[in-house]
Design a protein around this motif. Structure first.
Motif, PDB file in Angstrom:
ATOM      1  N   VAL A 166       0.818  -1.221   0.000  1.00 44.52           N
ATOM      2  CA  VAL A 166       0.000   0.000   0.000  1.00 44.52           C
ATOM      3  C   VAL A 166       0.850   1.269   0.000  1.00 44.52           C
ATOM      4  N   ASP A 204      -0.232   3.879  -2.545  1.00 44.41           N
ATOM      5  CA  ASP A 204      -1.641   4.270  -2.552  1.00 44.41           C
ATOM      6  C   ASP A 204      -1.784   5.646  -1.908  1.00 44.41           C
ATOM      7  N   MET A 212      -2.811   8.092   0.894  1.00 36.38           N
ATOM      8  CA  MET A 212      -2.835   7.819   2.333  1.00 36.38           C
ATOM      9  C   MET A 212      -3.198   9.077   3.124  1.00 36.38           C
ATOM     10  N   TRP A 213      -3.827   8.858   4.277  1.00 41.84           N
ATOM     11  CA  TRP A 213      -3.977   9.904   5.275  1.00 41.84           C
ATOM     12  C   TRP A 213      -2.775   9.771   6.197  1.00 41.84           C
ATOM     13  N   GLU A 262      -2.905   5.730   7.219  1.00 43.71           N
ATOM     14  CA  GLU A 262      -3.946   4.789   6.825  1.00 43.71           C
ATOM     15  C   GLU A 262      -4.316   5.056   5.370  1.00 43.71           C
ATOM     16  N   VAL A 263      -4.716   4.020   4.686  1.00 37.49           N
ATOM     17  CA  VAL A 263      -5.082   4.137   3.283  1.00 37.49           C
ATOM     18  C   VAL A 263      -6.298   5.045   3.166  1.00 37.49           C
ATOM     19  N   TYR A 264      -6.251   5.990   2.211  1.00 38.72           N
ATOM     20  CA  TYR A 264      -7.353   6.919   1.975  1.00 38.72           C
ATOM     21  C   TYR A 264      -8.535   6.194   1.359  1.00 38.72           C
ATOM     22  N   THR A 265      -9.704   6.440   1.904  1.00 34.56           N
ATOM     23  CA  THR A 265     -10.939   5.965   1.309  1.00 34.56           C
ATOM     24  C   THR A 265     -11.918   7.128   1.274  1.00 34.56           C
ATOM     25  N   GLU A 266     -12.698   7.222   0.209  1.00 35.34           N
ATOM     26  CA  GLU A 266     -13.684   8.286   0.091  1.00 35.34           C
ATOM     27  C   GLU A 266     -14.861   7.994   1.012  1.00 35.34           C
ATOM     28  N   ALA A 267     -15.463   9.057   1.510  1.00 36.46           N
ATOM     29  CA  ALA A 267     -16.679   8.894   2.310  1.00 36.46           C
ATOM     30  C   ALA A 267     -17.821   8.494   1.380  1.00 36.46           C
ATOM     31  N   PRO A 268     -18.727   7.643   1.866  1.00 41.16           N
ATOM     32  CA  PRO A 268     -19.839   7.196   1.000  1.00 41.16           C
ATOM     33  C   PRO A 268     -20.766   8.318   0.607  1.00 41.16           C
TER      34      PRO A 268
END
Length: 53
Positions: free
Chosen positions: A14, A17, A19-20, A47-53
């Motif tokens: 990762v 990728d 990241m935050w 931590e790996v960045y993920t978009e908010a739903p």
């Protein structure tokens, strides 16, 4: 920007990728194999960045 993680860092699978990152940002010239960085982030967590739903 150069990131120097405390502890073990992040797994290689990762590492490239989005990241935050949290830590302390410092103005510092650091020469690396990829060029010169003008800032260094002393990373406390990542931590790996993920978009908010």
């Amino acid at each position: 920007m150069l990131v120097k993680m405390k502890g073990r860092g992040v797994p290689l699978d990762v590492a490239f990728d989005a990241m935050w990152l949290q830590g302390t940002l410092k103005v510092s010239s650091q020469d690396t194999e990829y060029g010169t960085a003008g800032y260094v982030l002393e990373g406390d967590s990542a931590e790996v960045y993920t978009e908010a739903p």
